[in-house]
Design a protein around this motif. Structure first.
Motif, PDB file in Angstrom:
ATOM      1  N   GLN A 177     -15.226  22.511  -3.051  1.00  0.00           N
ATOM      2  CA  GLN A 177     -16.529  22.306  -2.431  1.00  0.00           C
ATOM      3  C   GLN A 177     -16.862  20.836  -2.549  1.00  0.00           C
ATOM      4  O   GLN A 177     -16.899  20.288  -3.644  1.00  0.00           O
ATOM      5  CB  GLN A 177     -17.588  23.165  -3.110  1.00  0.00           C
ATOM      6  CG  GLN A 177     -17.346  24.636  -2.894  1.00  0.00           C
ATOM      7  CD  GLN A 177     -18.509  25.462  -3.424  1.00  0.00           C
ATOM      8  OE1 GLN A 177     -19.536  24.938  -3.805  1.00  0.00           O
ATOM      9  NE2 GLN A 177     -18.310  26.759  -3.431  1.00  0.00           N
ATOM     10  N   VAL A 178     -17.087  20.202  -1.416  1.00  0.00           N
ATOM     11  CA  VAL A 178     -17.314  18.761  -1.366  1.00  0.00           C
ATOM     12  C   VAL A 178     -18.749  18.493  -0.945  1.00  0.00           C
ATOM     13  O   VAL A 178     -19.257  19.120  -0.018  1.00  0.00           O
ATOM     14  CB  VAL A 178     -16.339  18.094  -0.372  1.00  0.00           C
ATOM     15  CG1 VAL A 178     -16.617  16.610  -0.261  1.00  0.00           C
ATOM     16  CG2 VAL A 178     -14.903  18.349  -0.791  1.00  0.00           C
ATOM     17  N   LEU A 179     -19.383  17.570  -1.622  1.00  0.00           N
ATOM     18  CA  LEU A 179     -20.735  17.144  -1.274  1.00  0.00           C
ATOM     19  C   LEU A 179     -20.711  15.629  -1.151  1.00  0.00           C
ATOM     20  O   LEU A 179     -20.385  14.930  -2.110  1.00  0.00           O
ATOM     21  CB  LEU A 179     -21.726  17.568  -2.361  1.00  0.00           C
ATOM     22  CG  LEU A 179     -23.164  17.114  -2.193  1.00  0.00           C
ATOM     23  CD1 LEU A 179     -23.787  17.782  -0.960  1.00  0.00           C
ATOM     24  CD2 LEU A 179     -23.966  17.485  -3.426  1.00  0.00           C
ATOM     25  N   LEU A 180     -21.018  15.130   0.026  1.00  0.00           N
ATOM     26  CA  LEU A 180     -21.086  13.685   0.228  1.00  0.00           C
ATOM     27  C   LEU A 180     -22.494  13.216  -0.120  1.00  0.00           C
ATOM     28  O   LEU A 180     -23.478  13.797   0.338  1.00  0.00           O
ATOM     29  CB  LEU A 180     -20.758  13.325   1.671  1.00  0.00           C
ATOM     30  CG  LEU A 180     -19.353  13.682   2.138  1.00  0.00           C
ATOM     31  CD1 LEU A 180     -19.190  13.348   3.611  1.00  0.00           C
ATOM     32  CD2 LEU A 180     -18.302  12.975   1.308  1.00  0.00           C
ATOM     33  N   ILE A 181     -22.567  12.196  -0.953  1.00  0.00           N
ATOM     34  CA  ILE A 181     -23.874  11.687  -1.355  1.00  0.00           C
ATOM     35  C   ILE A 181     -23.936  10.179  -1.112  1.00  0.00           C
ATOM     36  O   ILE A 181     -22.917   9.502  -1.058  1.00  0.00           O
ATOM     37  CB  ILE A 181     -24.183  12.001  -2.833  1.00  0.00           C
ATOM     38  CG1 ILE A 181     -23.170  11.351  -3.765  1.00  0.00           C
ATOM     39  CG2 ILE A 181     -24.254  13.493  -3.056  1.00  0.00           C
ATOM     40  CD1 ILE A 181     -23.498  11.476  -5.232  1.00  0.00           C
ATOM     41  N   ASN A 182     -25.158   9.694  -0.957  1.00  0.00           N
ATOM     42  CA  ASN A 182     -25.389   8.256  -0.850  1.00  0.00           C
ATOM     43  C   ASN A 182     -25.535   7.673  -2.241  1.00  0.00           C
ATOM     44  O   ASN A 182     -26.024   8.339  -3.159  1.00  0.00           O
ATOM     45  CB  ASN A 182     -26.672   7.971  -0.064  1.00  0.00           C
ATOM     46  CG  ASN A 182     -26.523   8.232   1.408  1.00  0.00           C
ATOM     47  OD1 ASN A 182     -25.448   8.119   1.973  1.00  0.00           O
ATOM     48  ND2 ASN A 182     -27.613   8.600   2.041  1.00  0.00           N
ATOM     49  N   ARG A 183     -25.151   6.432  -2.384  1.00  0.00           N
ATOM     50  CA  ARG A 183     -25.425   5.722  -3.630  1.00  0.00           C
ATOM     51  C   ARG A 183     -26.909   5.432  -3.684  1.00  0.00           C
ATOM     52  O   ARG A 183     -27.518   5.055  -2.678  1.00  0.00           O
ATOM     53  CB  ARG A 183     -24.662   4.418  -3.696  1.00  0.00           C
ATOM     54  CG  ARG A 183     -23.204   4.613  -3.910  1.00  0.00           C
ATOM     55  CD  ARG A 183     -22.534   3.275  -4.127  1.00  0.00           C
ATOM     56  NE  ARG A 183     -21.135   3.505  -4.400  1.00  0.00           N
ATOM     57  CZ  ARG A 183     -20.175   2.702  -4.015  1.00  0.00           C
ATOM     58  NH1 ARG A 183     -20.455   1.603  -3.349  1.00  0.00           N
ATOM     59  NH2 ARG A 183     -18.921   2.969  -4.298  1.00  0.00           N
ATOM     60  N   ILE A 184     -27.480   5.589  -4.838  1.00  0.00           N
ATOM     61  CA  ILE A 184     -28.894   5.274  -5.018  1.00  0.00           C
ATOM     62  C   ILE A 184     -28.992   3.843  -5.538  1.00  0.00           C
ATOM     63  O   ILE A 184     -28.451   3.522  -6.595  1.00  0.00           O
ATOM     64  CB  ILE A 184     -29.575   6.268  -5.983  1.00  0.00           C
ATOM     65  CG1 ILE A 184     -29.586   7.660  -5.355  1.00  0.00           C
ATOM     66  CG2 ILE A 184     -30.978   5.805  -6.334  1.00  0.00           C
ATOM     67  CD1 ILE A 184     -30.140   8.751  -6.251  1.00  0.00           C
ATOM     68  N   ASN A 185     -29.643   3.002  -4.768  1.00  0.00           N
ATOM     69  CA  ASN A 185     -29.824   1.608  -5.142  1.00  0.00           C
ATOM     70  C   ASN A 185     -31.075   1.509  -6.013  1.00  0.00           C
ATOM     71  O   ASN A 185     -32.197   1.561  -5.511  1.00  0.00           O
ATOM     72  CB  ASN A 185     -29.965   0.740  -3.893  1.00  0.00           C
ATOM     73  CG  ASN A 185     -30.204  -0.712  -4.211  1.00  0.00           C
ATOM     74  OD1 ASN A 185     -30.255  -1.123  -5.369  1.00  0.00           O
ATOM     75  ND2 ASN A 185     -30.359  -1.517  -3.174  1.00  0.00           N
TER      76      ASN A 185
END
Length: 95
Positions: free
Chosen positions: A3-11
């Motif tokens: 199961q893959v979840l793509l996330i954004n980096r939190i700046n």
């Protein structure tokens, strides 16, 4: 199956007021008492301007908010003894 979840980096240096959908994966969400406590905690916090910015889910909550509000929400949930397992922004290819 993975199961893959793509996330954004939190700046963490993002001081803008741009709202981003931040997901909080929380424990105990199968208990109605935990859901009620979560709703009461968020509603009474004064940290969320609009109730439409909050989406309660089976495994936690998604909140549209600025990046700088994340530590305040984490502190709020921790003080209410709500277990936090992860915090992330889901990747959106439209951005």
């Amino acid at each position: 199956m993975n199961q893959v979840l793509l996330i954004n980096r939190i700046n963490t240096n993002d001081n803008s007021i741009i709202k981003r959908r931040i997901s909080f994966i929380l424990g105990g969400m199968s208990l109605s008492s935990m859901k009620d406590m979560l709703i009461d905690t968020i509603n009474s916090s004064g940290l969320i301007d609009d109730s439409n910015d909050v989406l309660y889910k089976y495994n936690g909550v998604e909140i549209s908010m600025s990046i700088q509000t994340i530590p305040k929400i984490v502190r709020l949930l921790a003080n209410a003894n709500i277990p936090i397992y992860s915090v992330y922004e889901v990747y959106n290819s439209d951005l």
